[in-house]
Write a protein that holds these residues in place. Structure first.
Motif, short mmCIF file in Angstrom:
data_model
loop_
_atom_site.label_atom_id
_atom_site.label_comp_id
_atom_site.label_asym_id
_atom_site.label_seq_id
_atom_site.Cartn_x
_atom_site.Cartn_y
_atom_site.Cartn_z
N PRO A 1 -66.68 41.53 -17.27
CA PRO A 1 -65.89 42.52 -16.53
C PRO A 1 -64.97 41.91 -15.49
N TYR A 2 -65.09 40.62 -15.23
CA TYR A 2 -64.23 39.95 -14.26
C TYR A 2 -63.69 38.67 -14.87
N ASP A 3 -62.74 38.06 -14.22
CA ASP A 3 -62.10 36.80 -14.62
C ASP A 3 -61.17 36.93 -15.82
N LYS A 4 -61.27 38.04 -16.60
CA LYS A 4 -60.36 38.27 -17.73
C LYS A 4 -60.35 37.08 -18.69
N ILE A 5 -61.51 36.57 -19.01
CA ILE A 5 -61.61 35.44 -19.92
C ILE A 5 -61.57 35.92 -21.37
N SER A 6 -60.86 35.19 -22.21
CA SER A 6 -60.84 35.48 -23.63
C SER A 6 -61.28 34.24 -24.39
N CYS A 7 -61.52 34.39 -25.66
CA CYS A 7 -61.96 33.26 -26.48
C CYS A 7 -60.88 32.18 -26.58
N ASP A 8 -59.64 32.52 -26.27
CA ASP A 8 -58.56 31.53 -26.31
C ASP A 8 -58.57 30.60 -25.10
N ASP A 9 -59.26 31.00 -24.03
CA ASP A 9 -59.30 30.16 -22.82
C ASP A 9 -60.18 28.94 -23.05
N ASP A 10 -59.79 27.83 -22.43
CA ASP A 10 -60.56 26.60 -22.56
C ASP A 10 -61.94 26.75 -21.94
N GLU A 11 -62.88 26.05 -22.51
CA GLU A 11 -64.22 26.01 -21.93
C GLU A 11 -64.20 25.17 -20.67
N GLU A 12 -65.02 25.52 -19.70
CA GLU A 12 -65.11 24.75 -18.46
C GLU A 12 -65.48 23.31 -18.80
N ARG A 13 -64.77 22.36 -18.21
CA ARG A 13 -65.01 20.97 -18.56
C ARG A 13 -66.44 20.54 -18.21
N ALA A 14 -66.95 19.61 -19.01
CA ALA A 14 -68.35 19.20 -18.88
C ALA A 14 -68.67 18.65 -17.50
N SER A 15 -67.72 17.92 -16.89
CA SER A 15 -67.97 17.36 -15.57
C SER A 15 -68.12 18.43 -14.50
N ARG A 16 -67.52 19.59 -14.73
CA ARG A 16 -67.63 20.69 -13.79
C ARG A 16 -68.89 21.53 -14.04
N ARG A 17 -69.35 21.59 -15.28
CA ARG A 17 -70.49 22.44 -15.61
C ARG A 17 -71.78 21.99 -14.94
N VAL A 18 -71.84 20.71 -14.54
CA VAL A 18 -73.06 20.23 -13.90
C VAL A 18 -73.25 20.81 -12.51
N TYR A 19 -72.19 21.35 -11.92
CA TYR A 19 -72.29 21.95 -10.59
C TYR A 19 -72.81 23.38 -10.74
N ARG A 20 -74.02 23.62 -10.24
CA ARG A 20 -74.69 24.89 -10.49
C ARG A 20 -74.85 25.76 -9.24
N GLY A 21 -74.39 25.29 -8.08
CA GLY A 21 -74.44 26.14 -6.90
C GLY A 21 -75.72 26.09 -6.11
N CYS A 22 -76.60 25.13 -6.39
CA CYS A 22 -77.83 25.01 -5.62
C CYS A 22 -77.50 24.63 -4.19
N THR A 23 -78.19 25.21 -3.21
CA THR A 23 -77.92 24.93 -1.81
C THR A 23 -78.44 23.55 -1.41
#
Length: 237
Positions: free
Chosen positions: A177-199
């Motif tokens: 419902p947010y970000d307006k992502i479609s299947c055509d958008d690139d996947e988040e790069r692997a180096s960024r996916r490791v950041y998970r928001g832990c405090t």
């Protein structure tokens, strides 16, 4: 505009004019204030961003280190690491704002007032060290394009979106419902996916600070799935 402070209608007064008068890039909004901030790396120089200070104690930084940088809603700790700061994990000292044209660490400003209050008033069975319910970001794979999409779990609404998507065996990008992502958008790069928001650590793979077994913002009594029941039982054990 007065004293360099941009205003919007019906603002909640969080800080006085005097407290912010000498601070650079101040913008008052409905439930937060925004200021220019930065973090300095001896190797890479200054990384500049926009710090949002919310009345509930939340702190968010949108990075502007390069024209193409898309890092938004970073915690101060994640921004500190993203900037390349060599002595990370001391964001209160290393993240600065400009006061009277000088770089001043956050801990020496009034900007942590609500953050510190939230920490002192912390209660509940699952709280991070800063007093807020903590959930790390999670990913769900689209059934059409097979790309992982990030879900941020900072509010009850965001937790419900992730909860429902996880229960949908046919979930796809267009269901977000947010970000307006479609299947055509690139996947988040692997180096960024490791950041998970832990405090405790942005690259944490799961610890007592960022893995929740059920709290007031991620349990939903109106759902008939077993997840809510399991969360409750696990939280009591």
């Amino acid at each position: 505009m007065a004293n360099g402070v941009e205003r919007e209608s019906e603002l909640v007064v969080m800080f006085s004019e005097e407290e912010l008068s000498e601070m650079s890039g101040v913008r008052r909004c409905l439930n937060y204030i925004e200021v220019t901030c930065g973090c300095t790396s001896h190797r890479y120089g200054d990384a500049v961003g926009r710090l949002r200070v919310f009345q509930n104690g939340d702190l968010e930084i949108s990075c502007e280190c390069t024209p193409g940088c898309q890092e938004e809603k970073l915690t101060p700790a994640a921004f500190e690491k993203h900037s390349g700061r060599e002595t990370a994990r001391k964001w209160k000292n290393n993240v600065w704002v400009i006061v009277n044209e000088e770089k001043v660490p956050l801990f020496k400003t009034v900007l942590l007032k609500y953050y510190n209050q939230a920490s002192k008033n912390a209660n509940g069975s699952h709280r991070s060290h800063n007093g807020r319910a903590c959930h790390r970001d999670e990913f769900i794979r689209c059934t059409r394009c097979n790309k992982d999409r990030r879900f941020r779990l900072r509010t009850k609404e965001e937790c419900r979106i992730h909860h429902d998507a996880l229960a949908d065996s046919n979930w796809k990008c267009s269901d977000l419902p947010y970000d307006k992502i479609s299947c055509d958008d690139d996947e988040e790069r692997a180096s960024r996916r490791v950041y998970r928001g832990c405090t405790r650590s942005p690259t944490c793979k799961g610890c007592t600070s960022c893995v929740c077994f059920g709290c007031e913002i991620c349990r939903f009594s109106d759902c008939s799935c077993q997840t809510c029941v399991d969360f409750t039982m696990n939280a009591k054990t």
